[in-house]
Design an enzyme around this catalytic site. Structure first.
Site, short mmCIF file in Angstrom:
data_model
loop_
_atom_site.label_atom_id
_atom_site.label_comp_id
_atom_site.label_asym_id
_atom_site.label_seq_id
_atom_site.Cartn_x
_atom_site.Cartn_y
_atom_site.Cartn_z
CG ASP A 36 -1.38 3.99 -5.34
OD1 ASP A 36 -2.02 4.40 -4.65
OD2 ASP A 36 -0.76 2.85 -5.37
CB ALA B 216 7.48 4.74 -6.54
N GLY C 183 0.77 -1.16 -0.14
CA GLY C 183 0.13 0.17 -0.04
C GLY C 183 0.91 1.42 0.15
#
Ligand code: PMV
Length: 308
Positions: free
Chosen positions: A147, A106, A100
């Site tokens: 995200d 990323a 999470g």
């Protein structure tokens, strides 16, 4: 050689409800990050090395829907790069996978930035974010896009699906302890289970998502004004609603309880749930004590981060 880095992230408020159009708040976590180095290669092909996941392969040896292959192929097709150059790509990451903390997003963002700048192509954050969202769909099926957004902009984000990006300011810095259950968070599964639950009684669950939306809305105001003493209760309320939504777990609940007993001002699970991370709001001087209590209560790892 070109280098790029992207931070991890945590969702403070609004996970799951965000899939149903409600707002969520997420912030970057710079203590963990994905780093990508791209350099020209003397050997032919595109060689990818990612020691954290035991990967060392030439691009063509990866399945076409492998997330790294998808980034490289889609980016090069989009930018009309032909033939593909000979490259060495090294990917390192300190972001735990499936916890999470946004490790997939990323890596995608850092890899895309590094490749684009190595090829002298510039990409705006908006373009990069839209590109990363397409790749996130390969990882997660039907992600909200939170995200990739927080990781791309590396700023606190007030996120509403399909709306333009709103970053928000933090009136007064506050301290969060993040603790990992060590259990992989099955986000795709928990999102699918919530969908089934929602479809069983849309009116009822719409009300629950509305309550979560009210919390996110209030939390944004509280954070912007710097009324941090009011934030703990909002975290606790959000956790109770997530429990009701069946996405907590005994391990997450145990860590949430342990944090509260150790003096945290509030705590909740963060992200898809069932596994992965929880977060606790703490006074800066009790951060180490709360982190130690979380370890004692079974946390695999803890991170203390200041939200600024
Ligand atoms: O588990 P994470 O941190 O990737 O977050 C999932 C958040 C959800 O709201 C459950 C799903 C989504 O796509 O927003």
């Amino acid at each position: 050689m070109t280098h790029s880095s992207a931070p991890g992230k945590i969702i403070l408020f609004g996970e799951h409800a965000v899939v149903y159009g409600r707002p969520a708040l997420a912030v970057p976590v710079t203590q963990v990050h994905a780093d990508v180095e791209v350099s020209d290669s003397a050997r032919s092909g595109i060689w990818i090395e990612a020691p954290a996941v035991g990967l060392q392969a030439e691009l063509n040896a990866l399945a076409p829907d492998h997330p790294l292959a998808a980034v490289i192929n889609n980016l090069f097709f989009r930018s009309h790069v032909s033939p593909f150059p000979n490259l060495e790509i090294r990917i390192t990451s300190t972001i735990p996978v499936a916890s999470g903390l946004g490790s997939g997003a990323a890596v995608t963002v850092a890899l895309t930035r590094a490749l684009a700048s190595h090829l002298d192509g510039s990409m705006t954050d908006e373009e990069l974010n839209a590109f990363a969202y397409e790749i996130e769909k390969i990882h997660h099926g039907t992600p909200s896009g939170i995200d990739n957004t927080v990781v791309t902009y590396a700023r606190p984000v007030y996120f509403v699906k399909d709306q333009s990006i709103e970053t928000f300011l933090v009136g007064q810095p506050f301290t969060i302890v993040i603790a990992d259950t060590g259990i992989p968070a099955p986000t795709k599964e928990s999102v699918a289970d919530v969908r089934k639950l929602f479809e069983s009684d849309e009116k009822y669950w719409d009300n629950v998502f509305d309550e979560m939306a009210d919390i996110s809305f209030a939390a944004r105001r509280v954070i912007e004004e710097g009324w941090i003493e009011m934030l703990g209760a909002l975290l606790d309320e959000n956790h109770a609603l997530l429990q009701h939504l069946t996405v907590s777990s005994p391990e997450l609940d145990a860590l949430v309880e342990a944090a509260r007993r150790a003096g945290a001002l509030g705590a909740k699970l963060s992200g898809g749930g069932r596994g992965g991370n929880m977060i606790a709001l703490v006074e800066p001087e009790s951060a180490e004590t709360v982190a130690a209590s979380l370890k004692e209560a079974g946390a695999r790892n803890t991170i203390i981060t200041q939200i600024t």
